[in-house]
Design a protein around this motif. Structure first.
Motif, PDB file in Angstrom:
ATOM      1  N   LEU A  28     -33.767  18.343  -3.511  1.00 29.93           N
ATOM      2  CA  LEU A  28     -34.010  17.975  -5.008  1.00 29.93           C
ATOM      3  C   LEU A  28     -33.587  16.946  -5.557  1.00 29.93           C
ATOM      4  N   THR A  29     -34.598  16.308  -6.235  1.00 29.24           N
ATOM      5  CA  THR A  29     -34.990  15.189  -6.531  1.00 29.24           C
ATOM      6  C   THR A  29     -35.456  15.058  -7.859  1.00 29.24           C
ATOM      7  N   TYR A  30     -34.895  13.408  -8.786  1.00 29.70           N
ATOM      8  CA  TYR A  30     -35.485  13.602 -10.587  1.00 29.70           C
ATOM      9  C   TYR A  30     -36.827  13.837 -10.318  1.00 29.70           C
ATOM     10  N   LYS A  31     -37.486  12.944  -9.349  1.00 28.61           N
ATOM     11  CA  LYS A  31     -39.060  12.447  -9.456  1.00 28.61           C
ATOM     12  C   LYS A  31     -39.579  14.373  -9.402  1.00 28.61           C
ATOM     13  N   GLU A  32     -39.089  14.869  -8.474  1.00 29.30           N
ATOM     14  CA  GLU A  32     -39.921  16.244  -7.776  1.00 29.30           C
ATOM     15  C   GLU A  32     -39.571  16.883  -9.350  1.00 29.30           C
ATOM     16  N   LEU A  33     -37.827  17.373  -9.477  1.00 30.08           N
ATOM     17  CA  LEU A  33     -38.084  17.657 -10.985  1.00 30.08           C
ATOM     18  C   LEU A  33     -38.657  17.467 -12.102  1.00 30.08           C
ATOM     19  N   LEU A  34     -39.370  15.974 -12.270  1.00 28.59           N
ATOM     20  CA  LEU A  34     -39.959  16.126 -13.326  1.00 28.59           C
ATOM     21  C   LEU A  34     -41.643  16.540 -12.909  1.00 28.59           C
ATOM     22  N   ARG A  35     -42.097  17.232 -12.063  1.00 28.92           N
ATOM     23  CA  ARG A  35     -43.381  17.028 -11.099  1.00 28.92           C
ATOM     24  C   ARG A  35     -43.397  18.298 -11.627  1.00 28.92           C
ATOM     25  N   VAL A  36     -42.470  19.214 -11.484  1.00 26.93           N
ATOM     26  CA  VAL A  36     -42.914  20.497 -11.483  1.00 26.93           C
ATOM     27  C   VAL A  36     -42.323  21.115 -12.457  1.00 26.93           C
ATOM     28  N   SER A  37     -41.622  20.741 -13.180  1.00 22.51           N
ATOM     29  CA  SER A  37     -41.252  21.090 -14.632  1.00 22.51           C
ATOM     30  C   SER A  37     -42.672  20.401 -15.654  1.00 22.51           C
ATOM     31  N   CYS A  38     -42.864  19.470 -14.959  1.00 19.97           N
ATOM     32  CA  CYS A  38     -43.850  19.413 -16.194  1.00 19.97           C
ATOM     33  C   CYS A  38     -45.420  20.232 -15.755  1.00 19.97           C
ATOM     34  N   CYS A  39     -45.968  20.394 -14.988  1.00 18.89           N
ATOM     35  CA  CYS A  39     -46.993  20.780 -14.516  1.00 18.89           C
ATOM     36  C   CYS A  39     -46.990  22.674 -14.616  1.00 18.89           C
ATOM     37  N   GLU A  40     -45.309  23.251 -14.555  1.00 19.29           N
ATOM     38  CA  GLU A  40     -45.125  24.365 -15.130  1.00 19.29           C
ATOM     39  C   GLU A  40     -45.227  24.247 -16.864  1.00 19.29           C
ATOM     40  N   LEU A  41     -44.817  23.314 -17.617  1.00 19.24           N
ATOM     41  CA  LEU A  41     -45.131  23.180 -18.757  1.00 19.24           C
ATOM     42  C   LEU A  41     -46.199  22.897 -19.225  1.00 19.24           C
ATOM     43  N   GLY A  42     -46.885  21.987 -18.382  1.00 16.23           N
ATOM     44  CA  GLY A  42     -48.360  21.066 -19.066  1.00 16.23           C
ATOM     45  C   GLY A  42     -48.256  20.095 -19.820  1.00 16.23           C
ATOM     46  N   VAL A  43     -47.427  19.748 -19.092  1.00 11.67           N
ATOM     47  CA  VAL A  43     -46.940  18.119 -19.568  1.00 11.67           C
ATOM     48  C   VAL A  43     -46.993  17.336 -18.560  1.00 11.67           C
ATOM     49  N   ASN A  44     -47.859  15.609 -19.713  1.00 10.97           N
ATOM     50  CA  ASN A  44     -47.640  14.988 -18.861  1.00 10.97           C
ATOM     51  C   ASN A  44     -46.522  14.111 -18.219  1.00 10.97           C
ATOM     52  N   PRO A  45     -46.578  13.414 -17.224  1.00  7.39           N
ATOM     53  CA  PRO A  45     -44.944  13.324 -17.375  1.00  7.39           C
ATOM     54  C   PRO A  45     -44.930  11.750 -17.637  1.00  7.39           C
ATOM     55  N   GLU A  46     -45.517  11.092 -17.993  1.00 11.75           N
ATOM     56  CA  GLU A  46     -45.714  10.241 -18.266  1.00 11.75           C
ATOM     57  C   GLU A  46     -45.381  10.038 -20.391  1.00 11.75           C
ATOM     58  N   HIS A  47     -45.176  11.165 -20.398  1.00 14.60           N
ATOM     59  CA  HIS A  47     -45.148  12.050 -22.327  1.00 14.60           C
ATOM     60  C   HIS A  47     -43.185  12.200 -22.205  1.00 14.60           C
ATOM     61  N   VAL A  48     -42.670  12.335 -20.625  1.00 15.54           N
ATOM     62  CA  VAL A  48     -41.607  12.790 -20.958  1.00 15.54           C
ATOM     63  C   VAL A  48     -40.006  11.677 -21.102  1.00 15.54           C
ATOM     64  N   GLN A  49     -39.679  11.840 -21.962  1.00 18.06           N
ATOM     65  CA  GLN A  49     -38.750  10.266 -22.306  1.00 18.06           C
ATOM     66  C   GLN A  49     -37.638  11.092 -21.861  1.00 18.06           C
ATOM     67  N   LYS A  50     -36.858  11.628 -21.784  1.00 17.58           N
ATOM     68  CA  LYS A  50     -35.920  12.031 -20.629  1.00 17.58           C
ATOM     69  C   LYS A  50     -35.621  14.189 -20.806  1.00 17.58           C
ATOM     70  N   ILE A  51     -35.238  14.192 -19.615  1.00 17.79           N
ATOM     71  CA  ILE A  51     -34.734  15.475 -19.163  1.00 17.79           C
ATOM     72  C   ILE A  51     -33.310  15.250 -19.162  1.00 17.79           C
ATOM     73  N   ARG A  52     -33.755  16.958 -20.494  1.00 18.36           N
ATOM     74  CA  ARG A  52     -31.276  17.173 -20.725  1.00 18.36           C
ATOM     75  C   ARG A  52     -30.885  18.191 -20.265  1.00 18.36           C
ATOM     76  N   LYS A  53     -30.127  18.037 -20.201  1.00 19.01           N
ATOM     77  CA  LYS A  53     -29.049  19.270 -19.350  1.00 19.01           C
ATOM     78  C   LYS A  53     -28.345  19.747 -20.945  1.00 19.01           C
ATOM     79  N   LEU A  54     -28.708  21.178 -21.135  1.00 16.42           N
ATOM     80  CA  LEU A  54     -28.031  21.731 -22.214  1.00 16.42           C
ATOM     81  C   LEU A  54     -27.095  22.302 -22.070  1.00 16.42           C
ATOM     82  N   PRO A  55     -26.098  21.746 -22.972  1.00 18.86           N
ATOM     83  CA  PRO A  55     -26.548  21.587 -24.332  1.00 18.86           C
ATOM     84  C   PRO A  55     -26.524  19.882 -25.107  1.00 18.86           C
TER      85      PRO A  55
END
Length: 107
Positions: A28-55
């Motif tokens: 459970l690391t920020y890097k792993e969360l970013l990697r898995v999220s981007c892989c599943e959503l088809g997004v380049n991690p370099e294009h992610v400005q931030k990860i927001r927990k809603l709200p």
């Protein structure tokens, strides 16, 4: 496994559904969360400005990710200049099933 709901932040889309992702509780690391999220959503991690927990909470470090609980909702906030690239409609020749020879037939 920790199951999270993730989507791309885009208020202009009519349908902006979440997908569920699974993270290994041992990683459970920020890097792993970013990697898995981007892989599943088809997004380049370099294009992610931030990860927001809603709200309204920005995740910044591994400790923030470690506190997440099952089925919490997260959004990937993309850099403004890259949003149009993500949702670009493929040209006819880029679509699967396109047949160049069939497109050249004349009647």
């Amino acid at each position: 496994e920790l199951v999270l709901k993730v989507r791309i932040q885009n208020p202009n889309l009519r349908e902006n559904d979440f997908i569920e992702i699974e993270l290994d509780r041992q990683e459970l690391t920020y890097k792993e969360l970013l990697r898995v999220s981007c892989c599943e959503l088809g997004v380049n991690p370099e294009h992610v400005q931030k990860i927001r927990k809603l709200p309204n909470t920005v995740l910044r470090k591994d400790k923030d990710v470690a506190r997440l609980q099952d089925f919490q909702e997260l959004e990937l906030v993309l850099t403004v200049s890259d949003k149009h690239l993500l949702f670009r409609v493929p040209t006819l020749s880029e679509r699967s099933g396109y047949n160049k020879k069939a497109s050249e037939l004349t009647y």
